[in-house]
Design a protein around this motif. Sequence first.
Motif, PDB file in Angstrom:
ATOM      1  N   PHE A 177     -32.678 -55.375   0.799  1.00 16.26           N
ATOM      2  CA  PHE A 177     -31.230 -55.128   0.781  1.00 16.26           C
ATOM      3  C   PHE A 177     -31.004 -53.654   1.090  1.00 16.26           C
ATOM      4  N   ASN A 178     -30.404 -53.401   2.252  1.00 11.37           N
ATOM      5  CA  ASN A 178     -30.132 -52.017   2.621  1.00 11.37           C
ATOM      6  C   ASN A 178     -28.788 -51.557   2.064  1.00 11.37           C
ATOM      7  N   VAL A 179     -28.590 -50.241   2.026  1.00  8.33           N
ATOM      8  CA  VAL A 179     -27.316 -49.691   1.568  1.00  8.33           C
ATOM      9  C   VAL A 179     -26.268 -49.840   2.666  1.00  8.33           C
ATOM     10  N   PRO A 180     -24.980 -49.876   2.346  1.00 10.39           N
ATOM     11  CA  PRO A 180     -24.408 -49.807   1.000  1.00 10.39           C
ATOM     12  C   PRO A 180     -24.552 -51.135   0.258  1.00 10.39           C
TER      13      PRO A 180
ATOM     14  N   SER B  72     -24.994 -36.390  -1.611  1.00 10.63           N
ATOM     15  CA  SER B  72     -25.998 -37.420  -1.324  1.00 10.63           C
ATOM     16  C   SER B  72     -25.705 -37.960   0.067  1.00 10.63           C
ATOM     17  N   VAL B  73     -26.747 -38.070   0.860  1.00  7.00           N
ATOM     18  CA  VAL B  73     -26.581 -38.685   2.176  1.00  7.00           C
ATOM     19  C   VAL B  73     -27.698 -39.712   2.330  1.00  7.00           C
ATOM     20  N   THR B  74     -27.408 -40.774   3.038  1.00  9.47           N
ATOM     21  CA  THR B  74     -28.465 -41.745   3.323  1.00  9.47           C
ATOM     22  C   THR B  74     -28.639 -41.797   4.826  1.00  9.47           C
ATOM     23  N   VAL B  75     -29.806 -41.353   5.279  1.00  9.17           N
ATOM     24  CA  VAL B  75     -30.103 -41.324   6.711  1.00  9.17           C
ATOM     25  C   VAL B  75     -31.316 -42.217   6.941  1.00  9.17           C
ATOM     26  N   ASP B  76     -31.167 -43.189   7.829  1.00  8.71           N
ATOM     27  CA  ASP B  76     -32.252 -44.135   8.116  1.00  8.71           C
ATOM     28  C   ASP B  76     -32.823 -44.739   6.829  1.00  8.71           C
ATOM     29  N   GLY B  77     -31.930 -45.062   5.894  1.00  8.43           N
ATOM     30  CA  GLY B  77     -32.361 -45.722   4.665  1.00  8.43           C
ATOM     31  C   GLY B  77     -32.925 -44.800   3.609  1.00  8.43           C
ATOM     32  N   MET B  78     -33.020 -43.476   3.929  1.00  7.33           N
ATOM     33  CA  MET B  78     -33.539 -42.519   2.947  1.00  7.33           C
ATOM     34  C   MET B  78     -32.373 -41.812   2.269  1.00  7.33           C
ATOM     35  N   ALA B  79     -32.343 -41.885   0.918  1.00  2.00           N
ATOM     36  CA  ALA B  79     -31.319 -41.170   0.167  1.00  2.00           C
ATOM     37  C   ALA B  79     -31.811 -39.753  -0.081  1.00  2.00           C
TER      38      ALA B  79
END
Lengths: 201, 141
Positions: A177-180, B72-79
Amino acid sequence: MRIILLLLATALLTACSPPKPPQLQQATLLPSAKPIADFNLINQKGEAFTLDDLKGHWTFAFFGYTHCPDVCPTSLGMLGRVMRRLNENLQPGAMPQGLFVSVDPQRDTPEMLAKYVAYFYPDFIAATGDPAEIHRLTRQLGILYVKSAGDKDNDYLIDHSAAVVLFDPDGRFHALFNVPHDADKIASDFLLIKNYYEASQ
Amino acid sequence: MKRRLSLLLLSLIISLAAADSGLMADGAWVREAPPGASMMAAYLVITNPTDRDARLIGVESPAFAQVMMHKSVTVDGMARMLHQDSIPIPAHGSVALEPGGYHLMMPAPDTRLRAGDEVEFMLHFDDNSSVSVTAVVRKKP
């Protein structure tokens, strides 16, 4: 007569054909569930936590660290809501387990993790351990984490994958399950995945 | 007399300069820290009704030893959590500090804050103005 036979044959074929994969809102199903090689972690009670602990039930897993004030509590709170939603729909024996894997064994002890995860959902479990053993598990899942800037030795942040991993009752990596994340969508996707899995057995 | 008047004028100018520049903060809350968590986060919305872009350049609170600005940023699934030296609030706009985005990060105090507790934050902006806001501790993901 021939038409009736044809209809009968079609009906039989349809009945015997495998169930169609479900339409999912948030989950990405692996084309085929991926078996996981064994690993040796420590759970929140200080006991061994291995591949066997993933077997016999579904497991939602999230990877993070307790010094993380924003993303991790948000994700674990969301997973807590998923569990409460599923609790309304499933018998206790059919409930998945919720697992928090700390990728920060330098600071997160099993005792700390026990209190931390229970805050989000009473039945949540946690695991951490030797960095090599954590890596042994995470590398099989495509879960990444890396220490980032900190002023002092014990004052650092960790960039980490934000995805939630779903293991099936065979202990295989089954879906991601990917974000969001949306708790309601994850709960309903899970029920579809579980039904499809059981129908395909 | 003249000197007293100029002093009065000077103090008036100083107080005007330090006065509220029109920036507003509301909806402030602090996430109750789970047991064992050493860091906490706070969230709020800052509104800038003025004609001028503004920047939040620092935050203090008597409840915390330190208040850092993060994103917080999520780039390519990395938080990732990125330290911010300032947070921009565009003219006639607003910025939301919310879970998964901009937030304030504070070390958890020795005495654990509980849902319902209130803490004060003083927000400092690049135009030398400051705005104080009361945040409620909430048990919320």
